[in-house]
Design a protein around this motif. Structure first.
Motif, PDB file in Angstrom:
ATOM      1  N   ASN A  78       1.648  -1.291  19.571  1.00  0.00           N
ATOM      2  CA  ASN A  78       0.340  -0.917  20.105  1.00  0.00           C
ATOM      3  C   ASN A  78      -0.757  -1.508  19.221  1.00  0.00           C
ATOM      4  O   ASN A  78      -0.680  -1.461  17.985  1.00  0.00           O
ATOM      5  CB  ASN A  78       0.198   0.607  20.157  1.00  0.00           C
ATOM      6  N   CYS A  79      -1.766  -2.054  19.849  1.00  0.00           N
ATOM      7  CA  CYS A  79      -2.805  -2.768  19.104  1.00  0.00           C
ATOM      8  C   CYS A  79      -3.599  -1.846  18.189  1.00  0.00           C
ATOM      9  O   CYS A  79      -4.212  -2.316  17.218  1.00  0.00           O
ATOM     10  CB  CYS A  79      -3.751  -3.456  20.072  1.00  0.00           C
ATOM     11  N   TYR A  80      -3.607  -0.539  18.469  1.00  0.00           N
ATOM     12  CA  TYR A  80      -4.371   0.411  17.655  1.00  0.00           C
ATOM     13  C   TYR A  80      -3.575   0.933  16.458  1.00  0.00           C
ATOM     14  O   TYR A  80      -4.099   1.695  15.641  1.00  0.00           O
ATOM     15  CB  TYR A  80      -4.847   1.582  18.519  1.00  0.00           C
ATOM     16  N   ASN A  81      -2.306   0.552  16.320  1.00  0.00           N
ATOM     17  CA  ASN A  81      -1.493   1.048  15.204  1.00  0.00           C
ATOM     18  C   ASN A  81      -2.122   0.679  13.862  1.00  0.00           C
ATOM     19  O   ASN A  81      -2.650  -0.416  13.682  1.00  0.00           O
ATOM     20  CB  ASN A  81      -0.079   0.458  15.266  1.00  0.00           C
ATOM     21  N   ILE A  82      -2.020   1.616  12.924  1.00  0.00           N
ATOM     22  CA  ILE A  82      -2.485   1.391  11.551  1.00  0.00           C
ATOM     23  C   ILE A  82      -1.360   1.695  10.564  1.00  0.00           C
ATOM     24  O   ILE A  82      -1.062   0.889   9.688  1.00  0.00           O
ATOM     25  CB  ILE A  82      -3.725   2.264  11.245  1.00  0.00           C
ATOM     26  N   GLU A  83      -0.744   2.865  10.725  1.00  0.00           N
ATOM     27  CA  GLU A  83       0.392   3.262   9.891  1.00  0.00           C
ATOM     28  C   GLU A  83       1.466   3.870  10.769  1.00  0.00           C
ATOM     29  O   GLU A  83       1.194   4.415  11.842  1.00  0.00           O
ATOM     30  CB  GLU A  83      -0.017   4.294   8.837  1.00  0.00           C
ATOM     31  N   ALA A  84       2.706   3.770  10.311  1.00  0.00           N
ATOM     32  CA  ALA A  84       3.832   4.466  10.920  1.00  0.00           C
ATOM     33  C   ALA A  84       4.559   5.202   9.794  1.00  0.00           C
ATOM     34  O   ALA A  84       4.071   5.257   8.662  1.00  0.00           O
ATOM     35  CB  ALA A  84       4.743   3.491  11.642  1.00  0.00           C
ATOM     36  N   ALA A  85       5.727   5.740  10.070  1.00  0.00           N
ATOM     37  CA  ALA A  85       6.424   6.583   9.091  1.00  0.00           C
ATOM     38  C   ALA A  85       6.570   5.904   7.729  1.00  0.00           C
ATOM     39  O   ALA A  85       6.223   6.465   6.694  1.00  0.00           O
ATOM     40  CB  ALA A  85       7.789   6.971   9.643  1.00  0.00           C
ATOM     41  N   LYS A  86       7.076   4.681   7.711  1.00  0.00           N
ATOM     42  CA  LYS A  86       7.283   3.973   6.451  1.00  0.00           C
ATOM     43  C   LYS A  86       6.584   2.615   6.441  1.00  0.00           C
ATOM     44  O   LYS A  86       6.849   1.780   5.576  1.00  0.00           O
ATOM     45  CB  LYS A  86       8.777   3.780   6.198  1.00  0.00           C
ATOM     46  N   TYR A 143       0.849  -1.188   0.000  1.00  0.00           N
ATOM     47  CA  TYR A 143       0.000   0.000   0.000  1.00  0.00           C
ATOM     48  C   TYR A 143       0.889   1.245   0.000  1.00  0.00           C
ATOM     49  O   TYR A 143       1.691   1.456   0.918  1.00  0.00           O
ATOM     50  CB  TYR A 143      -0.903   0.013   1.235  1.00  0.00           C
ATOM     51  N   ASN A 144       0.781   2.041  -1.063  1.00  0.00           N
ATOM     52  CA  ASN A 144       1.518   3.313  -1.166  1.00  0.00           C
ATOM     53  C   ASN A 144       3.024   3.151  -0.940  1.00  0.00           C
ATOM     54  O   ASN A 144       3.679   4.003  -0.331  1.00  0.00           O
ATOM     55  CB  ASN A 144       0.976   4.342  -0.180  1.00  0.00           C
ATOM     56  N   ASN A 145       3.582   2.056  -1.398  1.00  0.00           N
ATOM     57  CA  ASN A 145       5.019   1.781  -1.276  1.00  0.00           C
ATOM     58  C   ASN A 145       5.511   1.727   0.168  1.00  0.00           C
ATOM     59  O   ASN A 145       6.708   1.866   0.433  1.00  0.00           O
ATOM     60  CB  ASN A 145       5.830   2.822  -2.056  1.00  0.00           C
ATOM     61  N   GLY A 167       7.184  -8.612  10.130  1.00  0.00           N
ATOM     62  CA  GLY A 167       7.503  -7.801   8.957  1.00  0.00           C
ATOM     63  C   GLY A 167       8.348  -6.581   9.228  1.00  0.00           C
ATOM     64  O   GLY A 167       8.716  -5.852   8.302  1.00  0.00           O
ATOM     65  N   GLN A 168       8.697  -6.314  10.489  1.00  0.00           N
ATOM     66  CA  GLN A 168       9.509  -5.154  10.816  1.00  0.00           C
ATOM     67  C   GLN A 168      10.937  -5.347  10.288  1.00  0.00           C
ATOM     68  O   GLN A 168      11.518  -6.410  10.424  1.00  0.00           O
ATOM     69  CB  GLN A 168       9.530  -4.945  12.329  1.00  0.00           C
ATOM     70  N   MET A 169      11.481  -4.300   9.697  1.00  0.00           N
ATOM     71  CA  MET A 169      12.797  -4.391   9.075  1.00  0.00           C
ATOM     72  C   MET A 169      13.902  -4.751  10.061  1.00  0.00           C
ATOM     73  O   MET A 169      14.832  -5.487   9.735  1.00  0.00           O
ATOM     74  CB  MET A 169      13.144  -3.071   8.384  1.00  0.00           C
ATOM     75  N   ASP A 170      13.821  -4.232  11.298  1.00  0.00           N
ATOM     76  CA  ASP A 170      14.899  -4.454  12.254  1.00  0.00           C
ATOM     77  C   ASP A 170      14.630  -5.650  13.170  1.00  0.00           C
ATOM     78  O   ASP A 170      15.327  -5.852  14.155  1.00  0.00           O
ATOM     79  CB  ASP A 170      15.146  -3.202  13.101  1.00  0.00           C
TER      80      ASP A 170
END
Length: 327
Positions: A303-311, A250-252, A292-295
């Motif tokens: 946090n369970c409510y997360n939807i998007e972060a910086a990248k 989604y959106n790169n 799926g986290q890069m690091d």
């Protein structure tokens, strides 16, 4: 006196060997309750009868009688066990097994294991029924008392190949053997894995059209025939899920995938608990799990409510569904 024997030949898969195992013959003293489901009878020796079935992809059972040879494709079948005044014995790779030698009616089926050689036979004055099953070993089984043959009981053999699960169940009531064969397959976009004594289909589902929270992921995994949110039980499942996560970017943004685990609570009991997860560090008691986290190349927390972060975009969820019965 007529002597009756079955040599039933299982040929479930397109290949001869799987994970080091190979098909081998199983012989039962008996006859089909109903032979009308078999193919046309043809003239053949009993050796040619079961050998030809062994080499035919769709042949499950070979039945030989004074009338000739009859092959059966994949059908459930009842076998009437018969008494004999003869015990007919071969030696298979140095291990004694009882199999027919003087035969008026013979049938055979194939199961998995190391192939056994058939040297010269002897006659012994005792009736015998022989079962060779998929035992998960390279050894030819020794002849032992078998309650399935001698009285009542059941056995069930299960194995997998190419995203399909095969099951053979043999049930005896003392005089009749009921043999059934079932084939299960995972739906497109999922893969078959074994968890303990069971089998599951897992895959990814993606939010439409963008990103979502862990609560939305749990709901997504309960729709359209899916059962529940799940997670990777071990590294093989983890590698499969990770390999699928970028199929709907989604959106790169980097795609992150929610997995089972909200604080200390889990939904999918087939995973066996969070200890089965490959993880980067401790999980704590309040955050939700994802991959799926890069690091972090394992399961981690957010946090369970997360939807998007910086990248990043929590793009979907790992879900589980039932196997489909195809035969």
């Amino acid at each position: 006196m007529n002597i009756f024997h079955f040599i039933l030949t299982f040929t479930f898969l397109l290949v001869i060997s799987i994970a080091g195992l190979q098909w081998k013959m199983m012989l039962i003293y008996g006859e089909p309750v109903d032979s009308s489901g078999g193919l046309q009878v043809f003239v053949s020796s009993w050796e040619q009868c079961y050998s030809s079935c062994y080499n035919i992809q769709d042949c499950w059972i070979a039945y030989h009688s004074s009338a000739g040879c009859q092959h059966f494709n994949f059908v459930d079948i009842e076998i009437r066990k018969l008494n004999s005044s003869w015990e007919l014995r071969y030696t298979y790779v140095g291990i004694p097994l009882s199999v027919p030698t003087r035969i008026d009616r013979v049938a055979s089926f194939r199961t998995q294991g190391r192939p056994c050689t058939l040297p010269k036979a002897e006659f012994h004055p005792q009736p015998v029924i022989i079962l060779q099953r998929f035992l998960g070993t390279e050894e030819c089984p020794e002849r032992v008392s078998n309650p399935l043959v001698d009285s009542t009981g059941s056995v069930s053999d299960t194995w997998v190949n190419e995203n399909m699960m095969y099951n053979v169940t043999i049930v005896s009531n003392g005089s009749i053997l009921n043999m059934t064969r079932r084939v299960f397959k995972c739906a497109k976009g999922t893969k078959l894995f074994q968890r303990g004594s069971g089998y599951v289909c897992i895959g990814l589902r993606f939010f439409n059209p963008n990103c979502g929270s862990h609560t939305e992921a749990v709901s997504l995994c309960q729709k359209d025939g899916w059962l529940t949110i799940t997670g990777p039980r071990g590294s093989d499942e983890f590698d499969y899920l990770i390999s699928q996560k970028e199929t709907a970017r989604y959106n790169n943004l980097n795609s992150l995938i929610w997995v089972d685990g909200d604080g200390v609570n889990m939904t999918d009991d087939t995973i066996g608990g969070m200890d089965q997860y490959p993880k980067c560090s401790g999980f704590g008691k309040s955050l939700c799990k994802y991959i799926g986290q890069m690091d972090c190349e394992n399961v981690t927390i957010a946090n369970c409510y997360n939807i998007e972060a910086a990248k990043d975009c929590w793009r979907g969820a790992a879900c589980r569904r039932e196997l489909d019965i195809i035969l």
